[in-house]
Scaffold this motif. Structure first.
Motif, PDB file in Angstrom:
ATOM      1  N   THR A   1      -2.254 -14.318  -2.469  1.00  0.00           N
ATOM      2  CA  THR A   1      -1.786 -14.021  -3.825  1.00  0.00           C
ATOM      3  C   THR A   1      -2.207 -15.119  -4.798  1.00  0.00           C
ATOM      4  O   THR A   1      -2.636 -14.833  -5.926  1.00  0.00           O
ATOM      5  CB  THR A   1      -0.251 -13.853  -3.811  1.00  0.00           C
ATOM      6  OG1 THR A   1       0.058 -12.715  -2.993  1.00  0.00           O
ATOM      7  CG2 THR A   1       0.316 -13.656  -5.189  1.00  0.00           C
TER       8      THR A   1
ATOM      9  N   GLU B   1       5.407  -7.528  -3.946  1.00  0.00           N
ATOM     10  CA  GLU B   1       6.569  -8.270  -4.438  1.00  0.00           C
ATOM     11  C   GLU B   1       6.745  -7.971  -5.923  1.00  0.00           C
ATOM     12  O   GLU B   1       5.796  -7.594  -6.601  1.00  0.00           O
ATOM     13  CB  GLU B   1       6.442  -9.786  -4.184  1.00  0.00           C
ATOM     14  CG  GLU B   1       5.264 -10.455  -4.836  1.00  0.00           C
ATOM     15  CD  GLU B   1       5.182 -11.957  -4.531  1.00  0.00           C
ATOM     16  OE1 GLU B   1       6.219 -12.641  -4.546  1.00  0.00           O
ATOM     17  OE2 GLU B   1       4.064 -12.437  -4.287  1.00  0.00           O
TER      18      GLU B   1
ATOM     19  N   ASP C   1      -3.017  -5.961  -4.367  1.00  0.00           N
ATOM     20  CA  ASP C   1      -2.170  -6.744  -3.451  1.00  0.00           C
ATOM     21  C   ASP C   1      -1.024  -5.851  -2.967  1.00  0.00           C
ATOM     22  O   ASP C   1       0.012  -5.763  -3.600  1.00  0.00           O
ATOM     23  CB  ASP C   1      -1.649  -7.971  -4.209  1.00  0.00           C
ATOM     24  CG  ASP C   1      -0.967  -8.973  -3.290  1.00  0.00           C
ATOM     25  OD1 ASP C   1      -0.804  -8.690  -2.096  1.00  0.00           O
ATOM     26  OD2 ASP C   1      -0.578 -10.045  -3.806  1.00  0.00           O
TER      27      ASP C   1
END
Ligand SMILES: Nc1ncnc2c1ncn2[C@@H]1O[C@H](COP(=O)(O)OP(=O)(O)OP(=O)(O)O)[C@@H](O)[C@H]1O
Ligand SMILES: [Mg+2]
Length: 241
Positions: free
Chosen positions: A39, A64, A130
């Motif tokens: 990330t 997330e 991601d």
């Protein structure tokens, strides 16, 4: 390859081992286990792209919440609130994109269209997904995964949009994907890993494949600092501790 044909990541040592940068429009798998720096590297790629090359970026964050991710990124000197506020580096996550979530659960071509539409809307030249593992998790079989990544690459390439597809892999295994097909469809593979030395965990980065360029295959020691990712050749004198 001509300097203009490559997307400079803006991470100096990474560009050096790439021989300049990633060929424009490539879809590159960024594979690493949990906590390996995927990330942070992906975000740095977008911020450096905007600040050094005036290339807009999109970060599709499926693992997330955006708010938590940005809170962590604020610790880094490459983080630039201004470009986040004006949308030049655009973070898109499930908090703000319920619609996207629905679209991403549909068939491979709809998933591709959803991502490509966001990239086109923003005029982005860089995109980070991601993770691609999260998208592939809900696809039925290897053929669909292959189809999804292949189509994504085919659609982003003519837009000259270079993508980092984050792949979540188990620690310390020489594999690049969960489903075993992603690496064959991708134009490149950057592998993040680590090893233990005298009780210390040493991070490493290696370019395993990058179609169209001559690149270094040497494993690098990778450090995460407040100025982002730093790489050094894997020599005894460069191993901390
Ligand atoms: N400011 C900092 N300075 C140095 N190292 C940091 C800093 N912030 C985070 N780290 C290191 O980076 C790691 C997290 O990196 P990152 O979030 O990019 O990993 P990841 O590969 O995306 O993990 P996941 O698969 O869990 O999402 C932390 O575990 C920590 O070791
Ligand atoms: Mg992560």
């Amino acid at each position: 390859m001509d300097e203009n044909d490559v997307c400079k990541t803006g991470i100096n040592e990474l560009d050096k081992i790439l021989g300049g940068g990633i060929p424009h429009g490539s879809a590159v798998l960024l594979a690493g286990s949990s906590g390996s720096g995927k990330t942070i590297l992906g975000s740095e790629f977008l911020f450096r792209g905007m600040n050094k090359n005036k290339e807009k970026g999109v970060y599709i964050c499926l693992t997330e919440p955006k708010s938590r991710m940005i809170k962590n990124l604020r610790n880094f000197s490459f983080y630039d609130q201004k470009v986040v506020d004006n949308g030049d580096v655009y973070f898109l996550d499930m908090e703000v994109a319920e619609k996207l979530r629905e679209m991403l659960l549909l068939n491979p071509s709809t998933r591709v269209r959803t991502i490509v539409d966001v990239v086109k809307d923003r005029g982005a030249k860089r995109v980070v997904i991601d993770s691609v593992t999260a998208i592939c998790n809900s696809l039925d079989d290897k053929a669909e995964i292959r189809d999804f990544i292949f189509r994504l690459g085919m659609e982003l390439s003519p837009l000259n949009c270079t993508s980092l597809l984050i792949s979540e892999i188990p620690p310390r295994e020489y594999v690049f994907s969960v489903f075993g097909v992603e690496e064959f469809i991708s134009d490149g593979i950057i592998h993040l890993s680590d090893f233990e030395r005298k009780g210390n965990i040493i991070r490493t980065l290696q370019i395993v494949k990058m179609r169209g360029i001559e690149h270094s295959m040497n494993k690098q020691v990778m450090q995460i600092t407040k100025d982002g990712v730093k790489l050094m050749p894997l020599l005894d004198k460069n191993i901390p501790g």
